[in-house]
Design a protein around this motif. Structure first.
Motif, PDB file in Angstrom:
ATOM      1  N   GLU A 276       0.843  -1.206   0.000  1.00 33.23           N
ATOM      2  CA  GLU A 276       0.000   0.000   0.000  1.00 33.23           C
ATOM      3  C   GLU A 276       0.874   1.251   0.000  1.00 33.23           C
ATOM      4  O   GLU A 276       0.578   2.210  -0.719  1.00 33.23           O
ATOM      5  N   ARG A 277       1.956   1.250   0.781  1.00 35.53           N
ATOM      6  CA  ARG A 277       2.827   2.425   0.856  1.00 35.53           C
ATOM      7  C   ARG A 277       3.483   2.714  -0.486  1.00 35.53           C
ATOM      8  O   ARG A 277       3.510   3.865  -0.951  1.00 35.53           O
TER       9      ARG A 277
ATOM     10  N   GLN B 230       2.485   1.815  -3.497  1.00 36.92           N
ATOM     11  CA  GLN B 230       1.486   2.272  -4.464  1.00 36.92           C
ATOM     12  C   GLN B 230       1.090   3.720  -4.221  1.00 36.92           C
ATOM     13  O   GLN B 230       0.888   4.488  -5.163  1.00 36.92           O
ATOM     14  N   SER B 231       0.991   4.115  -2.952  1.00 37.96           N
ATOM     15  CA  SER B 231       0.633   5.493  -2.625  1.00 37.96           C
ATOM     16  C   SER B 231       1.751   6.459  -3.017  1.00 37.96           C
ATOM     17  O   SER B 231       1.494   7.539  -3.565  1.00 37.96           O
TER      18      SER B 231
ATOM     19  N   LYS C  36      -1.331   1.786  -9.085  1.00 37.47           N
ATOM     20  CA  LYS C  36      -1.809   0.576  -8.426  1.00 37.47           C
ATOM     21  C   LYS C  36      -1.620  -0.611  -9.355  1.00 37.47           C
ATOM     22  O   LYS C  36      -1.910  -0.518 -10.552  1.00 37.47           O
TER      23      LYS C  36
ATOM     24  N   VAL D 232      -4.234  -8.743  -4.688  1.00 39.50           N
ATOM     25  CA  VAL D 232      -3.147  -8.327  -3.803  1.00 39.50           C
ATOM     26  C   VAL D 232      -2.020  -9.359  -3.839  1.00 39.50           C
ATOM     27  O   VAL D 232      -0.835  -8.999  -3.888  1.00 39.50           O
TER      28      VAL D 232
ATOM     29  N   THR E 214      -8.756  -6.931   0.523  1.00 38.58           N
ATOM     30  CA  THR E 214      -7.446  -7.101   1.156  1.00 38.58           C
ATOM     31  C   THR E 214      -6.980  -8.542   1.047  1.00 38.58           C
ATOM     32  O   THR E 214      -5.860  -8.820   0.581  1.00 38.58           O
TER      33      THR E 214
ATOM     34  N   LEU F 139      -6.202  -1.901  -3.105  1.00 37.12           N
ATOM     35  CA  LEU F 139      -5.594  -1.586  -1.812  1.00 37.12           C
ATOM     36  C   LEU F 139      -5.392  -0.081  -1.629  1.00 37.12           C
ATOM     37  O   LEU F 139      -4.902   0.609  -2.519  1.00 37.12           O
ATOM     38  N   SER F 140      -5.776   0.413  -0.430  1.00 35.09           N
ATOM     39  CA  SER F 140      -5.599   1.819  -0.069  1.00 35.09           C
ATOM     40  C   SER F 140      -5.312   1.896   1.428  1.00 35.09           C
ATOM     41  O   SER F 140      -5.286   0.877   2.122  1.00 35.09           O
ATOM     42  N   LYS F 141      -5.136   3.109   1.925  1.00 34.64           N
ATOM     43  CA  LYS F 141      -4.883   3.283   3.359  1.00 34.64           C
ATOM     44  C   LYS F 141      -6.050   2.740   4.186  1.00 34.64           C
ATOM     45  O   LYS F 141      -5.851   2.255   5.300  1.00 34.64           O
TER      46      LYS F 141
ATOM     47  N   HIS G 193      -7.719   0.114   3.688  1.00 37.27           N
ATOM     48  CA  HIS G 193      -7.598  -1.335   3.828  1.00 37.27           C
ATOM     49  C   HIS G 193      -6.558  -1.711   4.881  1.00 37.27           C
ATOM     50  O   HIS G 193      -6.677  -2.753   5.528  1.00 37.27           O
ATOM     51  N   VAL G 194      -5.543  -0.880   5.035  1.00 42.00           N
ATOM     52  CA  VAL G 194      -4.502  -1.144   6.032  1.00 42.00           C
ATOM     53  C   VAL G 194      -4.940  -0.667   7.405  1.00 42.00           C
ATOM     54  O   VAL G 194      -4.748  -1.358   8.417  1.00 42.00           O
TER      55      VAL G 194
END
Length: 269
Positions: A180-181, A183-184, A189, A219, A214, A194-196, A198-199
């Motif tokens: 996620e980090r 990709q951000s 993506k 993923v 997730t 997946l995004s923040k 989801h974490v």
């Protein structure tokens, strides 16, 4: 209410489901019946307020019908009375010719204990997912724990434990965090959702789609690509990939909706 006429050959087989619905605690006076409404009525004289409705619903297996068949206003419930309620509802349905073939509920500890009282066994090396029908000891009611709820529990457990030992090695939640980090940071993506959120899901942990996106094949394939590209933080991500793929496949197996589905959603027989 279900009538005898409802129980034709096409309509008589059903799945029974139970779930709790949260209620706002509220008390008011019913002048017509001269009683207080909203207070627990369990025969013990308790003054506790009701905060939940335990609802039983029957759904047709051959023909698409569904009907709520019973509800109980409760404050909380333990395993023993819950197992008795399950048997009582099955018996009442049988009295109008409706046969319960399966039972579905969430994986709550009380539900698991109630099902254990009925004869189920939930152990890693010993699984009995059925109990004898209280109307006919020669028949069984087969139990399915709600796939959506169980997938959320898998996600919650994985995030809380951080690492889980599997047959393929050590599956790590950190791989999902790192994916996620990256990709951000790069604004791209790898074909996943997946995004923040989801974490850091704890404020939205009841939403099924967040868990499903997730613990997913997309993923797992993103982790595989980064591992094969030689990124050092994903050098040991293979067990995590297999962990995600396995639960993604199990969820699809239990979530098929059509007899002509393909792949993992196809019928087992």
């Amino acid at each position: 209410a279900l009538r005898e006429s409802d129980a034709s050959n096409d309509y008589k087989y059903c799945a029974l489901m139970v779930d709790g619905i949260k209620l706002k605690e509220h008390i008011e006076y019913d002048s017509y019946h001269d009683r207080l409404e909203g207070v627990l009525d369990d025969g013990t004289g308790s003054s506790d307020l009701v905060n939940e409705a335990l609802v039983f619903m029957a759904c047709g297996l051959r023909v698409p019908w569904k009907k709520p068949v019973a509800y109980f206003l409760i404050r909380s419930i333990t395993a023993q009375p819950l197992s008795q309620l399950i048997k009582d509802v099955i018996i009442e349905l049988a009295s109008v010719g409706i046969q319960v073939l399966t039972f579905t509920c969430d994986g709550l500890a009380t539900n698991i204990s109630a099902l254990s009282n009925l004869g189920c066994i939930f152990k890693p090396n010993e699984m009995v997912n059925s109990f004898r029908n209280p109307c006919d000891e020669s028949k069984f009611v087969h139990v399915f724990l709600d796939p959506a709820h169980m997938l959320k529990l898998v996600r919650n457990g994985f995030a809380a434990a951080k690492e889980i030992q599997t047959a393929d090695g050590l599956a790590k939640w950190q791989h999902i965090v790192d994916l996620e980090r990256i990709q951000s940071e790069r604004g791209l993506k790898l074909a996943n959702k997946l995004s923040k959120l989801h974490v850091h899901f704890h404020s939205q942990k009841m939403k099924v789609y967040i868990a499903a996106q997730t613990i997913s094949k997309s993923v797992a394939l993103a982790l595989k690509l980064l591992r094969e590209l030689g990124m050092p933080q994903f050098a040991d991500s293979y067990p995590t990939e297999q962990f995600l793929l396995r639960f993604d496949a199990i969820f699809d197996r239990l979530n098929g909706r059509h007899p002509y589905e393909k792949g993992n959603k196809a019928p087992l027989s």
